[in-house]
Scaffold this motif. Structure first.
Motif, PDB file in Angstrom:
ATOM      1  N   VAL A  42       0.837  -1.199   0.000  1.00  0.00           N
ATOM      2  CA  VAL A  42       0.000   0.000   0.000  1.00  0.00           C
ATOM      3  C   VAL A  42       0.876   1.255   0.000  1.00  0.00           C
ATOM      4  N   PRO A  43       1.400   1.633  -1.157  1.00  0.00           N
ATOM      5  CA  PRO A  43       2.258   2.825  -1.222  1.00  0.00           C
ATOM      6  C   PRO A  43       1.479   4.137  -1.200  1.00  0.00           C
ATOM      7  N   GLY A  44       0.188   4.084  -1.574  1.00  0.00           N
ATOM      8  CA  GLY A  44      -0.611   5.301  -1.635  1.00  0.00           C
ATOM      9  C   GLY A  44      -1.596   5.413  -0.498  1.00  0.00           C
ATOM     10  N   ASN A  45      -2.418   6.443  -0.562  1.00  0.00           N
ATOM     11  CA  ASN A  45      -3.489   6.685   0.396  1.00  0.00           C
ATOM     12  C   ASN A  45      -4.828   6.609  -0.327  1.00  0.00           C
ATOM     13  N   PRO A  46      -5.951   6.515   0.398  1.00  0.00           N
ATOM     14  CA  PRO A  46      -7.243   6.443  -0.296  1.00  0.00           C
ATOM     15  C   PRO A  46      -7.509   7.700  -1.117  1.00  0.00           C
ATOM     16  N   HIS A  47      -8.018   7.510  -2.329  1.00  0.00           N
ATOM     17  CA  HIS A  47      -8.340   8.679  -3.160  1.00  0.00           C
ATOM     18  C   HIS A  47      -9.782   9.132  -2.947  1.00  0.00           C
ATOM     19  N   THR A  48     -10.613   8.255  -2.362  1.00  0.00           N
ATOM     20  CA  THR A  48     -12.009   8.578  -2.086  1.00  0.00           C
ATOM     21  C   THR A  48     -12.332   8.235  -0.644  1.00  0.00           C
ATOM     22  N   LEU A  49     -13.053   9.113   0.015  1.00  0.00           N
ATOM     23  CA  LEU A  49     -13.412   8.903   1.408  1.00  0.00           C
ATOM     24  C   LEU A  49     -14.901   9.148   1.586  1.00  0.00           C
ATOM     25  N   SER A  50     -15.576   8.179   2.209  1.00  0.00           N
ATOM     26  CA  SER A  50     -16.978   8.359   2.583  1.00  0.00           C
ATOM     27  C   SER A  50     -17.039   8.734   4.052  1.00  0.00           C
ATOM     28  N   VAL A  51     -17.702   9.833   4.351  1.00  0.00           N
ATOM     29  CA  VAL A  51     -17.837  10.309   5.724  1.00  0.00           C
ATOM     30  C   VAL A  51     -19.330  10.344   6.081  1.00  0.00           C
ATOM     31  N   GLU A  52     -19.644   9.839   7.248  1.00  0.00           N
ATOM     32  CA  GLU A  52     -21.029   9.713   7.694  1.00  0.00           C
ATOM     33  C   GLU A  52     -21.445  10.936   8.512  1.00  0.00           C
ATOM     34  N   PRO A  53     -22.276  11.827   7.967  1.00  0.00           N
ATOM     35  CA  PRO A  53     -22.696  13.008   8.724  1.00  0.00           C
ATOM     36  C   PRO A  53     -23.591  12.663   9.911  1.00  0.00           C
ATOM     37  N   THR A  54     -24.432  11.633   9.760  1.00  0.00           N
ATOM     38  CA  THR A  54     -25.371  11.245  10.803  1.00  0.00           C
ATOM     39  C   THR A  54     -25.866   9.826  10.543  1.00  0.00           C
ATOM     40  N   THR A  55     -26.387   9.204  11.590  1.00  0.00           N
ATOM     41  CA  THR A  55     -27.030   7.898  11.414  1.00  0.00           C
ATOM     42  C   THR A  55     -28.549   8.029  11.508  1.00  0.00           C
ATOM     43  N   ARG A  56     -29.042   9.239  11.673  1.00  0.00           N
ATOM     44  CA  ARG A  56     -30.490   9.439  11.777  1.00  0.00           C
ATOM     45  C   ARG A  56     -31.155   9.314  10.402  1.00  0.00           C
ATOM     46  N   PRO A  74     -23.249   2.523  18.077  1.00  0.00           N
ATOM     47  CA  PRO A  74     -23.916   3.743  18.565  1.00  0.00           C
ATOM     48  C   PRO A  74     -24.314   4.664  17.417  1.00  0.00           C
ATOM     49  N   ARG A  75     -25.331   5.477  17.660  1.00  0.00           N
ATOM     50  CA  ARG A  75     -25.805   6.423  16.652  1.00  0.00           C
ATOM     51  C   ARG A  75     -25.505   7.857  17.080  1.00  0.00           C
ATOM     52  N   GLY A  76     -25.403   8.737  16.091  1.00  0.00           N
ATOM     53  CA  GLY A  76     -25.140  10.128  16.425  1.00  0.00           C
ATOM     54  C   GLY A  76     -24.832  10.968  15.206  1.00  0.00           C
ATOM     55  N   ASP A  77     -24.393  12.201  15.447  1.00  0.00           N
ATOM     56  CA  ASP A  77     -24.033  13.153  14.396  1.00  0.00           C
ATOM     57  C   ASP A  77     -22.550  13.475  14.506  1.00  0.00           C
ATOM     58  N   MET A  78     -21.888  13.618  13.371  1.00  0.00           N
ATOM     59  CA  MET A  78     -20.469  13.973  13.403  1.00  0.00           C
ATOM     60  C   MET A  78     -20.287  15.409  13.892  1.00  0.00           C
ATOM     61  N   LYS A  79     -19.327  15.589  14.805  1.00  0.00           N
ATOM     62  CA  LYS A  79     -19.032  16.903  15.344  1.00  0.00           C
ATOM     63  C   LYS A  79     -18.230  17.730  14.329  1.00  0.00           C
ATOM     64  N   THR A  80     -18.433  19.043  14.387  1.00  0.00           N
ATOM     65  CA  THR A  80     -17.787  19.953  13.438  1.00  0.00           C
ATOM     66  C   THR A  80     -16.266  19.872  13.505  1.00  0.00           C
ATOM     67  N   LEU A  81     -15.712  19.897  14.717  1.00  0.00           N
ATOM     68  CA  LEU A  81     -14.254  19.896  14.865  1.00  0.00           C
ATOM     69  C   LEU A  81     -13.645  18.593  14.332  1.00  0.00           C
ATOM     70  N   LEU A  82     -14.323  17.485  14.549  1.00  0.00           N
ATOM     71  CA  LEU A  82     -13.831  16.207  14.034  1.00  0.00           C
ATOM     72  C   LEU A  82     -13.841  16.214  12.512  1.00  0.00           C
ATOM     73  N   PHE A  83     -14.917  16.696  11.915  1.00  0.00           N
ATOM     74  CA  PHE A  83     -15.000  16.756  10.458  1.00  0.00           C
ATOM     75  C   PHE A  83     -13.907  17.650   9.889  1.00  0.00           C
ATOM     76  N   THR A 278     -17.165   6.572  10.089  1.00  0.00           N
ATOM     77  CA  THR A 278     -18.461   6.711  10.741  1.00  0.00           C
ATOM     78  C   THR A 278     -18.561   8.054  11.451  1.00  0.00           C
ATOM     79  N   TRP A 279     -19.736   8.379  11.932  1.00  0.00           N
ATOM     80  CA  TRP A 279     -20.008   9.691  12.523  1.00  0.00           C
ATOM     81  C   TRP A 279     -19.092  10.011  13.707  1.00  0.00           C
TER      82      TRP A 279
END
Length: 349
Positions: A42-56, A74-83, A278-279
């Motif tokens: 694995v010489p490279g990094n992911p070119h695409t990333l899926s980020v989960e804003p919420t599980t609601r 667990p369910r929840g919403d992604m925090k701004t600082l983490l994103f 995940t969120w």
């Protein structure tokens, strides 16, 4: 609409830098080298990333872990600082950010701000929605956010067929929301977001393909896309599974249960080129790991680059190269299977 398609390609190409293009090359070079040498390289990094804003979510779709309440994490919403941390760390080599995993992203408290943050870092940004929150107000926010691509699920050409899967849904509300979004996009003279109308194929709607294409044309979307549905209830009594091989990724085995159609090969493009968060910042190998069973690390503390090449993910990749069918989430995945499966069909309007 050829003009919007060309504009969409230009927007994506316009986000590329030399570093991002180099990472794309390294990601796929590592994939092919790993297949040849049977070792995870694995010489490279992911070119695409899926980020989960919420599980609601507002719907109760029977084959969705969120909708049928079988999601075990667990369910929840992604925090701004983490994103913001995730985007800042990954932006130099990331080409595509997908703001979606489980849940309805429009229910995330700061969803439009997330799009704007990602766009400010030069990323191509897409999302997927069930379309119930495409109100006039939200459509204006969406158009101002800079979103590049929007996938809207509409699994039927009538209210009657639509609610058979999109339970608690409102067919007319979704249709009217799409119509307003297209209208406002035209009035603003924008080409983005590129709008895809996607229909998951079930036994009850496969005869409506022509009507769905007509509906998409009438609404003014850019593309209509048909996709085979993933099922978790694989007993032979599941009446939602289509029998036609072109419309389903499953066949019945000797016990009359449904199994993936095709032969599972010992490789996977996704785990070498893309990742899912995940969120709460947990990195999982791919979108088939709904419960984060194979969590590789958390991005609240570590960087994506560090987790991407961690011992946990390397072990996971090694197992894929050795005997992929041992991994349970892989046994219900179409990645790398022979083209006995029609994964999706697109109609540009």
């Amino acid at each position: 609409m050829q003009g919007t398609r060309v504009s969409d390609v230009r927007r994506f190409v316009g986000t590329l830098t030399l570093r991002k293009a180099g990472n794309l090359f390294l990601a796929y070079a590592g994939l092919y080298a790993s297949r040849i040498f049977r070792q995870p390289l694995v010489p490279g990094n992911p070119h695409t990333l899926s980020v989960e804003p919420t599980t609601r979510c507002n719907l109760a779709c029977p084959e969705c872990p969120v909708g049928n309440h079988t999601l075990h994490r667990p369910r929840g919403d992604m925090k701004t600082l983490l994103f913001q941390k995730i985007i800042k760390d990954a932006a130099p080599y990331l080409t595509h950010l997908i703001l979606y995993f489980q849940g309805e992203p429009f229910l995330a408290p700061r969803f439009f701000e997330m799009i704007q943050t990602a766009k400010s870092h030069g990323l191509y940004v897409s999302t997927s929605t069930n379309g119930h929150f495409l109100s006039q107000e939200n459509n204006i926010k969406l158009l101002k956010s800079g979103l590049d691509r929007l996938l809207i699920s509409l699994d039927g050409a009538s209210a009657e067929s639509y609610v058979k899967y999109r339970r608690n849904g409102d067919f007319n509300r979704v249709v009217n929301g799409i119509r307003d979004l297209v209208k406002q996009r035209e009035e603003r003279g924008q080409k983005n977001p590129y709008i895809i109308l996607q229909c998951l194929l079930f036994a009850h709607n496969i005869d409506e393909k022509g009507k769905i294409i007509q509906l998409g044309a009438a609404l003014g979307v850019d593309t209509v896309q048909f996709k085979t549905a993933q099922f978790y209830h694989l007993n032979g009594d599941n009446q939602m599974v289509p029998d036609n091989p072109e419309d389903s990724r499953y066949r019945k085995d000797n016990n009359r249960n449904y199994v993936i159609r095709g032969r599972l090969k010992n490789y996977c493009t996704r785990v070498w080129t893309t990742a899912v968060v995940t969120w709460d910042g947990t990195l999982v190998p791919c979108c088939f790991d709904k419960d984060a069973k194979y969590a590789a690390g958390e991005l609240r503390t570590y960087t994506l680059k560090k987790i991407w090449k961690s011992a946990i993910l390397m072990k996971f990749r090694k197992q894929i190269l050795k005997d992929r069918k041992i991994i349970d989430i892989c046994r219900n995945c179409t990645e790398g299977l022979k083209k006995e499966i029609t994964e999706n069909g697109k109609t540009d309007l």
